[in-house]
Design a protein around this motif. Structure first.
Motif, PDB file in Angstrom:
ATOM      1  N   ARG A   1      18.150  42.495  45.827  1.00 31.64           N
ATOM      2  CA  ARG A   1      18.503  41.395  44.935  1.00 31.64           C
ATOM      3  C   ARG A   1      20.015  41.171  44.908  1.00 31.64           C
ATOM      4  NH1 ARG A   1      16.195  37.545  44.208  1.00 31.64           N
ATOM      5  NH2 ARG A   1      18.159  36.618  44.658  1.00 31.64           N
ATOM      6  N   ARG A   2      20.788  42.267  44.820  1.00 29.93           N
ATOM      7  CA  ARG A   2      22.241  42.141  44.828  1.00 29.93           C
ATOM      8  C   ARG A   2      22.743  41.593  46.156  1.00 29.93           C
ATOM      9  NH1 ARG A   2      21.591  46.992  42.139  1.00 29.93           N
ATOM     10  NH2 ARG A   2      22.132  48.220  43.975  1.00 29.93           N
ATOM     11  N   MET A   3      22.132  42.019  47.245  1.00 28.38           N
ATOM     12  CA  MET A   3      22.533  41.527  48.560  1.00 28.38           C
ATOM     13  C   MET A   3      22.188  40.043  48.705  1.00 28.38           C
ATOM     14  SD  MET A   3      24.052  42.575  51.335  1.00 28.38           S
ATOM     15  CE  MET A   3      23.907  44.327  51.252  1.00 28.38           C
ATOM     16  N   LEU A   4      21.043  39.636  48.171  1.00 25.23           N
ATOM     17  CA  LEU A   4      20.669  38.227  48.203  1.00 25.23           C
ATOM     18  C   LEU A   4      21.616  37.388  47.347  1.00 25.23           C
ATOM     19  CD1 LEU A   4      16.785  38.432  48.052  1.00 25.23           C
ATOM     20  CD2 LEU A   4      18.119  37.333  49.850  1.00 25.23           C
ATOM     21  N   ASP A   5      22.034  37.911  46.215  1.00 22.52           N
ATOM     22  CA  ASP A   5      23.000  37.198  45.379  1.00 22.52           C
ATOM     23  C   ASP A   5      24.319  37.005  46.119  1.00 22.52           C
ATOM     24  OD1 ASP A   5      21.208  36.970  43.305  1.00 22.52           O
ATOM     25  OD2 ASP A   5      22.002  38.686  42.185  1.00 22.52           O
ATOM     26  N   TYR A   6      24.766  38.045  46.808  1.00 23.66           N
ATOM     27  CA  TYR A   6      25.999  37.948  47.602  1.00 23.66           C
ATOM     28  C   TYR A   6      25.861  36.877  48.679  1.00 23.66           C
ATOM     29  CZ  TYR A   6      29.394  39.010  51.193  1.00 23.66           C
ATOM     30  OH  TYR A   6      30.376  38.913  52.141  1.00 23.66           O
ATOM     31  N   LEU A   7      24.731  36.899  49.383  1.00 21.74           N
ATOM     32  CA  LEU A   7      24.515  35.923  50.453  1.00 21.74           C
ATOM     33  C   LEU A   7      24.441  34.512  49.890  1.00 21.74           C
ATOM     34  CD1 LEU A   7      24.067  35.607  53.489  1.00 21.74           C
ATOM     35  CD2 LEU A   7      21.629  35.817  53.059  1.00 21.74           C
ATOM     36  N   GLN A   8      23.860  34.352  48.712  1.00 18.69           N
ATOM     37  CA  GLN A   8      23.753  33.036  48.087  1.00 18.69           C
ATOM     38  C   GLN A   8      25.136  32.474  47.761  1.00 18.69           C
ATOM     39  OE1 GLN A   8      21.549  33.032  44.441  1.00 18.69           O
ATOM     40  NE2 GLN A   8      21.336  30.808  44.418  1.00 18.69           N
ATOM     41  N   HIS A   9      26.044  33.326  47.327  1.00 20.06           N
ATOM     42  CA  HIS A   9      27.387  32.869  46.975  1.00 20.06           C
ATOM     43  C   HIS A   9      28.250  32.596  48.197  1.00 20.06           C
ATOM     44  CE1 HIS A   9      26.834  33.317  42.712  1.00 20.06           C
ATOM     45  NE2 HIS A   9      26.418  34.562  42.865  1.00 20.06           N
ATOM     46  N   THR A  10      27.998  33.306  49.296  1.00 24.85           N
ATOM     47  CA  THR A  10      28.848  33.148  50.473  1.00 24.85           C
ATOM     48  C   THR A  10      28.299  32.161  51.484  1.00 24.85           C
ATOM     49  OG1 THR A  10      27.816  35.062  51.525  1.00 24.85           O
ATOM     50  CG2 THR A  10      29.844  35.444  50.260  1.00 24.85           C
TER      51      THR A  10
ATOM     52  N   LEU B   1      25.067  29.599  51.443  1.00 31.71           N
ATOM     53  CA  LEU B   1      23.879  29.079  50.768  1.00 31.71           C
ATOM     54  C   LEU B   1      22.781  28.670  51.749  1.00 31.71           C
ATOM     55  CD1 LEU B   1      22.614  28.426  48.050  1.00 31.71           C
ATOM     56  CD2 LEU B   1      23.615  26.153  48.206  1.00 31.71           C
ATOM     57  N   THR B   2      23.141  28.016  52.850  1.00 33.05           N
ATOM     58  CA  THR B   2      22.113  27.595  53.807  1.00 33.05           C
ATOM     59  C   THR B   2      21.482  28.804  54.486  1.00 33.05           C
ATOM     60  OG1 THR B   2      23.780  27.304  55.533  1.00 33.05           O
ATOM     61  CG2 THR B   2      23.180  25.364  54.237  1.00 33.05           C
ATOM     62  N   GLY B   3      22.279  29.815  54.794  1.00 33.34           N
ATOM     63  CA  GLY B   3      21.737  31.039  55.378  1.00 33.34           C
ATOM     64  C   GLY B   3      20.804  31.744  54.412  1.00 33.34           C
ATOM     65  N   TYR B   4      21.158  31.710  53.132  1.00 34.76           N
ATOM     66  CA  TYR B   4      20.326  32.301  52.086  1.00 34.76           C
ATOM     67  C   TYR B   4      18.970  31.606  52.019  1.00 34.76           C
ATOM     68  CZ  TYR B   4      18.637  32.987  47.305  1.00 34.76           C
ATOM     69  OH  TYR B   4      17.852  33.232  46.202  1.00 34.76           O
ATOM     70  N   ARG B   5      18.995  30.293  52.021  1.00 35.40           N
ATOM     71  CA  ARG B   5      17.742  29.536  51.932  1.00 35.40           C
ATOM     72  C   ARG B   5      16.868  29.751  53.155  1.00 35.40           C
ATOM     73  NH1 ARG B   5      20.394  24.052  49.449  1.00 35.40           N
ATOM     74  NH2 ARG B   5      20.543  24.816  47.307  1.00 35.40           N
ATOM     75  N   ASP B   6      17.487  29.788  54.332  1.00 34.92           N
ATOM     76  CA  ASP B   6      16.725  30.044  55.553  1.00 34.92           C
ATOM     77  C   ASP B   6      16.089  31.429  55.531  1.00 34.92           C
ATOM     78  OD1 ASP B   6      17.426  27.554  56.485  1.00 34.92           O
ATOM     79  OD2 ASP B   6      19.066  28.301  57.752  1.00 34.92           O
ATOM     80  N   LEU B   7      16.860  32.416  55.069  1.00 36.85           N
ATOM     81  CA  LEU B   7      16.371  33.785  55.078  1.00 36.85           C
ATOM     82  C   LEU B   7      15.212  33.992  54.110  1.00 36.85           C
ATOM     83  CD1 LEU B   7      16.907  36.550  56.377  1.00 36.85           C
ATOM     84  CD2 LEU B   7      18.336  37.068  54.406  1.00 36.85           C
ATOM     85  N   ILE B   8      15.304  33.448  52.901  1.00 34.14           N
ATOM     86  CA  ILE B   8      14.195  33.651  51.961  1.00 34.14           C
ATOM     87  C   ILE B   8      12.941  32.893  52.427  1.00 34.14           C
ATOM     88  CG2 ILE B   8      15.608  34.212  49.975  1.00 34.14           C
ATOM     89  CD1 ILE B   8      15.087  31.426  48.905  1.00 34.14           C
ATOM     90  N   ALA B   9      13.139  31.803  53.171  1.00 34.67           N
ATOM     91  CA  ALA B   9      11.975  31.105  53.718  1.00 34.67           C
ATOM     92  C   ALA B   9      11.337  31.915  54.833  1.00 34.67           C
ATOM     93  CB  ALA B   9      12.403  29.732  54.247  1.00 34.67           C
ATOM     94  N   LYS B  10      12.147  32.530  55.689  1.00 36.43           N
ATOM     95  CA  LYS B  10      11.619  33.329  56.793  1.00 36.43           C
ATOM     96  C   LYS B  10      10.915  34.578  56.285  1.00 36.43           C
ATOM     97  CE  LYS B  10      14.980  32.279  60.404  1.00 36.43           C
ATOM     98  NZ  LYS B  10      16.068  32.889  61.206  1.00 36.43           N
ATOM     99  N   LEU B  11      11.478  35.219  55.281  1.00 35.76           N
ATOM    100  CA  LEU B  11      10.939  36.478  54.787  1.00 35.76           C
ATOM    101  C   LEU B  11       9.850  36.293  53.737  1.00 35.76           C
ATOM    102  CD1 LEU B  11      14.204  38.572  54.424  1.00 35.76           C
ATOM    103  CD2 LEU B  11      12.418  38.867  56.126  1.00 35.76           C
ATOM    104  N   ASN B  12       9.604  35.074  53.321  1.00 35.69           N
ATOM    105  CA  ASN B  12       8.617  34.769  52.269  1.00 35.69           C
ATOM    106  C   ASN B  12       8.931  35.518  50.975  1.00 35.69           C
ATOM    107  OD1 ASN B  12       7.140  33.029  53.913  1.00 35.69           O
ATOM    108  ND2 ASN B  12       5.979  34.732  54.769  1.00 35.69           N
ATOM    109  N   ILE B  13      10.196  35.469  50.580  1.00 41.87           N
ATOM    110  CA  ILE B  13      10.619  36.075  49.332  1.00 41.87           C
ATOM    111  C   ILE B  13      10.649  34.959  48.295  1.00 41.87           C
ATOM    112  CG2 ILE B  13      12.462  37.256  48.122  1.00 41.87           C
ATOM    113  CD1 ILE B  13      13.398  38.317  50.790  1.00 41.87           C
ATOM    114  N   ARG B  14       9.993  35.166  47.197  1.00 38.29           N
ATOM    115  CA  ARG B  14      10.021  34.132  46.161  1.00 38.29           C
ATOM    116  C   ARG B  14      11.268  34.305  45.337  1.00 38.29           C
ATOM    117  NH1 ARG B  14       7.311  35.958  41.078  1.00 38.29           N
ATOM    118  NH2 ARG B  14       7.004  38.164  41.388  1.00 38.29           N
ATOM    119  N   LYS B  15      11.791  33.219  44.869  1.00 35.59           N
ATOM    120  CA  LYS B  15      13.022  33.262  44.063  1.00 35.59           C
ATOM    121  C   LYS B  15      12.774  32.484  42.804  1.00 35.59           C
ATOM    122  CE  LYS B  15      17.330  33.472  42.889  1.00 35.59           C
ATOM    123  NZ  LYS B  15      17.752  34.431  42.015  1.00 35.59           N
TER     124      LYS B  15
END
Length: 91
Positions: free
Chosen positions: A66-75, A77-91
Motif C-alpha cells: 500500500r505504501r509503495m502504491l501510494d509512492y507510485l501514485q504521487h510520482t 500517476l499513469t504508471g500507477y493506473r496501468d499497474l493496478i489494472a494489470k495486477l487486478n488490485i482494487r483501489k
C-alpha cells in the motif's frame, strides 16, 4: 521455494516495461513481487485458517504494498493506473 528466479524475471519483465529486467528496485517490480507473495500467502491461509503468524506477515506485506502504491501514485500517476489494472488490485 514457490518463487523461482525464472518466475521473478518474468514478473519483472511483465510489470515494469521499459525498464531493465535486473532493475529490481523499481516500484513497479516491487509491487508485482509483493502482490505475488500476497496471493501465495492468501492461498495458504485459505487452507490453514489458524496460522496466525502467517496472517501477521501477510498484513505487513499488504501495508508495504500500500505504501509503495501510494509512492507510485504521487510520482507516476499513469504508471500507477496501468499497474493496478494489470495486477487486478482494487483501489
Amino acid at each position: 521455494m514457490y518463487l523461482t528466479q525464472e518466475k521473478k524475471q518474468k514478473l519483472f519483465k511483465t510489470y515494469s516495461p521499459g525498464k531493465s529486467v535486473t532493475d529490481t528496485g523499481a516500484p513497479e517490480s516491487q509491487i508485482a513481487l509483493y502482490t505475488e507473495r500476497i496471493n501465495h500467502l492468501t492461498a495458504h491461509l485459505n487452507s490453514n485458517k489458524k496460522d496466525f503468524s502467517t496472517k501477521a506477515g501477510l498484513l505487513k506485506l499488504v501495508g508495504k504494498r500500500r505504501r509503495m502504491l501510494d509512492y507510485l501514485q504521487h510520482t507516476n500517476l499513469t504508471g500507477y493506473r496501468d499497474l493496478i489494472a494489470k495486477l487486478n488490485i482494487r483501489k
